[in-house]
Write an enzyme that holds these catalytic residues in place. Structure first.
Site, short mmCIF file in Angstrom:
data_model
loop_
_atom_site.label_atom_id
_atom_site.label_comp_id
_atom_site.label_asym_id
_atom_site.label_seq_id
_atom_site.Cartn_x
_atom_site.Cartn_y
_atom_site.Cartn_z
N ASP A 176 -1.91 -7.45 1.62
CA ASP A 176 -1.07 -6.36 1.12
C ASP A 176 -1.57 -6.02 -0.28
O ASP A 176 -1.43 -6.81 -1.20
CB ASP A 176 0.39 -6.83 1.10
CG ASP A 176 1.33 -5.76 0.53
OD1 ASP A 176 0.85 -4.74 0.01
OD2 ASP A 176 2.55 -5.98 0.60
N TRP A 199 7.52 -9.96 -2.02
CA TRP A 199 6.99 -9.18 -0.90
C TRP A 199 6.37 -10.05 0.16
O TRP A 199 6.55 -9.80 1.36
CB TRP A 199 6.04 -8.09 -1.40
CG TRP A 199 6.79 -7.05 -2.14
CD1 TRP A 199 6.73 -6.77 -3.47
CD2 TRP A 199 7.80 -6.16 -1.61
NE1 TRP A 199 7.62 -5.77 -3.80
CE2 TRP A 199 8.29 -5.38 -2.68
CE3 TRP A 199 8.33 -5.96 -0.33
CZ2 TRP A 199 9.29 -4.41 -2.51
CZ3 TRP A 199 9.31 -5.00 -0.15
CH2 TRP A 199 9.78 -4.23 -1.24
N LYS A 204 1.86 3.72 -5.88
CA LYS A 204 1.62 2.99 -7.13
C LYS A 204 0.44 3.63 -7.86
O LYS A 204 0.62 4.38 -8.79
CB LYS A 204 1.34 1.51 -6.86
CG LYS A 204 2.27 0.85 -5.86
CD LYS A 204 3.67 0.61 -6.40
CE LYS A 204 4.53 -0.11 -5.37
NZ LYS A 204 5.91 -0.34 -5.81
#
Lengths: 408, 408
Positions: free
Chosen positions: B204, B115, B229
């Site tokens: 993030d 990511w 999540k």
């Protein structure tokens, strides 16, 4: 459970069919027999992939989307598309005409209400081309400033070779809509568009998508719609893009076009079946259930017939109220939307009485948009003809009561 | 109903608490006693406005977000934020330092997995500044190419006055995570950052948000997380922004910064309470229910304790499997994620047996990310300690069986 449900005439997010909501409630705990809820399951699972493919097919089939066009699912609503259409179509124009200067590129905007005005404003913010207001409904309005009409065909001035031609098919806030009858003077003037087999024609169908067939769909470069009116919950945007408009935005950037944020680039969605990242799974699910139901009922032709009857009934009682001097439609007849009917209730305190009386009968969300005021009746697909009849009966009763009161 | 529910160890979208799903199922038909479902109600209604304010407060309270920071809700996931952080922080840098050339602006990226690599790639696509890779975990990896570690502090080289400093706290695909113990060598090296009261530090937190306290939250410019999540359904992004990073992007554009698409401009969300347009209402609703439940249980400190025990148990059995030569952790100890534990099951056909055996016990979504392979166990908040124990027991049983088989 149905007794406790209100009739929701809201403009969006808006009513969904109760049977769909009940099925979605079950899906929240167990999707497709997986033992995993729809909001929990991997978007890469075979069960979800199959569902997503079905959603696409349900749209393709019911709207007759030709193989020249791809259907994409994204997030961000119409607002994100205000930017995406400009960035992707300017990238396309750059690739087609790399040597033009920014001021030689032109984007045509047809302004008929709040949303098209906002779309043109975003194009201005992003720059990269000149904006030509191809038509502005305020110019052709009754008072020179209101969005109360669809301009007549002779009011349009399109450019020769624009990068983009934009219109908003139904203006949710103002209650004006292009006629889908190509003979009507309020239709979109397709015949005036520049002759080009690959027209960069963009339409915002957010509040009328799936409510009736889309005229000349195949001639459009991009048609987009937020789901939260006729299709499903907020958080999902459906885009129908002609394949020549899915361009390599990075190649265009090398030629000087503005870089396109990855989440707005049609190419990244097209290449990865709308899943360059996690899609809005639950909104897609409910939308799929709504579209299945719509297909079973007969598709957009079914809704075209029902929606026509619904709006005819409401405009009829509005006309009666106008004759009595108690109601006043906001929009010129012929330009009136099937989906959002906007009117005033005249007289001091009368609007408040109208709303309170409706509320007492379980009819909610009838207050107009804060920028326009008055009443707004939204008649999206999930509003049944019977519910519309209930509203019309209420309005008739209200008019009778008010007439008695004012005569007494 | 619970008997039919699988235990979902998927990496996201991922498990949600059953009690929340049951409440959400009721809310689909009737939200807050309005008679209108949560997916149907106007985002401008007083009932939804009150709920949204509560969601914000639940985050602010549980994470101790100071008044210097605003909490925003948007769409588009982490991917949209890859672009938004660059565009907003470059606009900010332009306003602070209007005379610098693009090549004099620097963005620092710390690369620890898929990511963060993607985030840096998007920054490169958008341009407007030079990118400095402040650290790259592949350089400090066991084989010179894998994302299997958090780099040691001496591997970082930050710039003097960057426009942005980026890291990804937990790498969902690779299973590496910064330690929240500031004494650990695998912690983020806050002490090495340039001295600046208003650091442009971006994190993030998509896959660890709300799973434990955020170290030095107040020193961050932007912290963002996709909801799907630990918090709720896909389609919602939560952003905590320090107020000096909510800048007038149009003023910056006049000074030469790239125009920022309206849906990515923090200012438009901050000015309109996260509703410049229709927000993802249902995702916000479920997230709010999850956050209410989290608060009732004791907030992030509660989850910190539970999640620590959960991951300790899984890493312990993984260690046992490694001693037996049957399992192999993908990540260096100390760099291992609490949320996503990635390992291989060694031996031909053994991984398939492992997955089939788990599936037979109702434990699903254990297959690793396609780019890494192997097994990935995601232990988000909704996975209970009891469910973790069930998995650990299964792994112990599996190891015993395999040992017998290979010894026989």
């Amino acid at each position: 459970m149905s007794e406790t449900r209100a009739i929701n005439f809201g403009a969006g997010p808006s009513a969904l069919p109760q049977s769909v909501l009940e099925e979605a409630a079950r899906g929240l705990l167990n999707f497709a027999g997986t033992g995993i809820g729809i909001a929990e399951i991997s978007h890469r699972s075979k069960e979800f992939a199959a569902f997503l493919a079905e959603v696409e097919e349900l749209i393709r089939e019911q709207l007759n989307v030709p193989s020249t066009h791809t259907i994409l699912f994204t997030q961000g609503g119409g607002t994100a598309q205000f930017s995406a259409i400009v960035l992707n179509l300017l990238a396309r124009h750059r690739l087609l005409h790399p040597d033009l200067k920014d001021e030689e590129r032109i984007m045509d905007y047809v302004i008929t209400g709040t949303w098209s005005k906002n779309a043109a404003q975003e194009a201005g913010r992003l720059g990269g081309a000149k904006i030509n207001i191809a038509a502005d409904a305020r110019v052709t309005s009754s008072d020179g400033k209101s969005f109360d009409n669809i301009p007549p065909h002779d009011a349009y001035k399109f450019s020769q070779s624009p990068a983009l031609i934009y219109y908003c098919e139904n203006e949710t806030v103002n209650g004006v809509q292009f006629s889908h009858d190509q003979q009507a003077p309020e239709s979109f003037p397709f015949h005036l568009l520049p002759k080009d087999a690959l027209l960069p024609l963009v339409a915002d169908y957010s509040s009328s998508f799936m409510s009736r067939p889309i005229p000349r769909l195949a001639d459009h470069a991009v048609i987009y719609a937020g789901a939260q009116k006729n299709v499903g919950p907020a958080g999902l945007t459906i885009i129908i893009v002609r394949k020549d408009c899915i361009v390599d935005v990075d190649a265009a950037a090398k030629l000087g076009a503005a870089p396109v944020p990855i989440g707005l680039a049609y190419k990244s969605f097209a290449e990865q079946k709308s899943m360059p990242n996690t899609p809005p799974v639950f909104s897609l699910y409910v939308s799929g259930l709504v579209l299945r139901r719509s297909k079973a009922l007969g598709g957009v032709s079914y809704y075209e017939a029902v929606n026509q009857r619904k709006k005819d009934k409401v405009y009829a009682v509005l006309g009666d109220g106008e004759k009595l001097g108690l109601l006043k439609g906001y929009v010129k007849r012929g330009s009136g939307s099937w989906m959002n009917i906007v009117f005033e209730v005249l007289g001091e305190g009368t609007e408040a009485r109208f709303l309170a009386g409706a509320e007492a009968k379980g009819m909610k969300s009838l207050k107009g948009h804060r920028s326009v005021g008055g009443i707004r009746v939204s008649l999206y697909n999930a509003i049944t003809e019977e519910q519309t009849d209930q509203l019309v009966a209420y309005i008739r009763h209200f008019l009778a009561e008010e007439t008695v009161t004012s005569n007494s």
